[in-house]
Structures are given as C-alpha cells and as structure tokens.
Design an enzyme around this catalytic site. Structure first.
Site, PDB file in Angstrom:
ATOM      1  N   ASP A 173       0.840  -1.205   0.000  1.00 66.38           N
ATOM      2  CA  ASP A 173       0.000   0.000   0.000  1.00 66.38           C
ATOM      3  C   ASP A 173       0.870   1.248   0.000  1.00 66.38           C
ATOM      4  OD1 ASP A 173      -1.961  -1.819   0.630  1.00 66.38           O
ATOM      5  OD2 ASP A 173      -2.027  -1.250   2.752  1.00 66.38           O
TER       6      ASP A 173
HETATM    7  N1  URA Z   1      -1.168  -5.829   4.157  1.00 69.58           N
HETATM    8  C1  URA Z   1      -1.596  -4.552   4.117  1.00 69.58           C
HETATM    9  O1  URA Z   1      -2.586  -4.205   4.750  1.00 69.58           O
HETATM   10  N2  URA Z   1      -0.909  -3.676   3.375  1.00 69.58           N
HETATM   11  C2  URA Z   1       0.196  -4.001   2.674  1.00 69.58           C
HETATM   12  O2  URA Z   1       0.792  -3.141   2.023  1.00 69.58           O
HETATM   13  C3  URA Z   1       0.623  -5.322   2.719  1.00 69.58           C
HETATM   14  C4  URA Z   1      -0.072  -6.227   3.468  1.00 69.58           C
END
Ligand code: URA
Length: 233
Positions: A102
């Site tokens: 993310d």
């Molecule tokens: N889980 C999440 O919530 N975000 C990420 O970037 C990776 C795993």
C-alpha cells in the site's frame, strides 16, 4: 540480439536515438574503442559514455519502499519507479512490482522483468512467508494470535477464510505478522477484523531475504545468491 535493439530495450532511447548514439561514438567497449551497431560484443563489455550498461533482461531488484509511494506506473502522485533510474521504466521486457505494498506501507518491495520468477514468488503454492511489523492504534487484547492462526478468519466481502497467519507480540501496540498469502490490504483488514487499527506497517522480509541495512528509498540488484536466500525458508 542486435546491439541497437539490446540497448533500446534497456530504455536508453528509441532505436533511432540509440543509432545516433552509435554515430556519435558514445558507445564503446571497455577499452574505449568505439563500437558499431552491428558489432558482436558481450553485454558486460559495453559502455555508454564510459559507464557500464544496466543489467540485462532477467533483472530482479529489492526496493526499500518509503511511505507515500504507490506501486503503480500511472498514479498522479509519487510511484516506486521514481526511486529508480528513469530509463528503468522504459525497459522491455517491463520491470514490474512483485505484488504490491500500500501507499502507506514501507519496506521490502521486489521488482522483476522475469515473469517466471514473479510467478514463483507470488504463487500461492510457493507459500513464501511475508513478514510485517504493525504499529496499532489500540493495545492488543490477547486473543489476536489465536484468531489469526485459526485458518477460519473471514474478512469482510471475501468468501474464503484466510490461511493461518502467525503473530508475535512485540509490544502493547506492536506485532509481527507472517503471512503466506497476499490479499488486498490484508494486514490492515485482519486487525480491523479484531477491532483494532493499523497506524503504521512495515515489511522487513520476504521469504529468507531481509532488507538489511538498505536505507528507505534505496534499491539494489538481486544476484543468484539473494534469489536462493529468498526461496530458502
Ligand atoms: N497488508 C496490508 O494491509 N498492506 C500491505 O501493504 C501489505 C499487506
């Protein structure tokens, strides 16, 4: 492969632009001898303006993604490709991210132009562990590790439960989570499912490979030893 095509495929310019780089004498061998477009030379012996060529196709990188960058080519904000030399975005075959992190997650992001390698890493059958460190908005209650390990946790709008995931407590509001799958926003949604909220998320390790001391925003090429460490779990 013809030198013009090989160099153009590395993103140094269109074939026309690379042809004029040859005419300008900017492309040489390691001794400084000017090369011509139809010479046959090993990749490792080619220099452009005296600099070695970028690695050939089959490239794999580790990037230490900072918070605020998107794993996309087209976002209007900052993207992980901005952390690499601009020509890496123009390579053929394309250099893509191996899965995603993310925008608000930092840590190890792998990138490759090798489709088979990408598949080997992301394939659910590979079950390569991905390790995350989460900072939470509220104190852990104590039951989270059992819930995550149960293999029965069903996230909102999904129709199959999550595979068992391991959780270690690192502090009252800090936990290390090890996943073997990669669903959308998985760690954030797992903590939301147990009534908490992830304030910060970092991925220090994928498979057997750690970020080590690679600073945020930096990247490095993975060699054969790194790749065997990656799969050595
Ligand atoms: N889980 C999440 O919530 N975000 C990420 O970037 C990776 C795993």
């Amino acid at each position: 492969m013809k030198l013009v095509k090989l160099i153009a495929n590395l993103g140094y310019g269109s074939r026309k632009q690379v042809a004029s780089m040859f005419r300008e004498g900017r492309i040489t061998d390691a001794t400084g001898e000017v090369l011509y477009a139809d010479d046959r030379v090993d990749h490792a012996a080619i220099r452009i303006d005296g600099e070695p060529l970028d690695p050939p196709a089959g490239l794999a990188l580790m990037v230490h993604k900072p918070v605020g960058y998107t794993c996309s080519t087209k976002d209007s904000g900052r993207v992980v490709y901005d952390l690499l030399p601009p020509r890496f975005r123009l390579r053929a075959p394309l250099l893509s991210t191996v899965g995603r992190l993310d925008r608000d997650t930092s840590g190890m992001l792998l990138m490759t132009d090798d489709g088979q390698l990408l598949h080997r890493i992301v394939s659910p059958r590979a079950r390569l562990p991905k390790v995350y460190e989460a900072t939470l908005a509220s104190d852990l209650r104590g039951g989270e590790a059992a819930t995550f390990a149960s293999g029965t946790l069903l996230l909102e709008s999904e129709n199959s439960p999550l595979a068992p995931a391991a959780m270690e407590v690192l502090g009252p509001r800090q936990a290390r989570i090890t996943l073997t799958e990669g669903r959308y926003h998985q760690v954030r949604r797992m903590f939301a499912a147990v009534g908490n909220h992830v304030e910060a998320l970092h991925r220090p390790r994928v498979g057997g490979l750690s970020l080590g001391d690679l600073p945020a925003g930096q990247w490095r090429v993975l060699d054969a030893d790194d790749l065997s460490t990656l799969f050595d779990v």
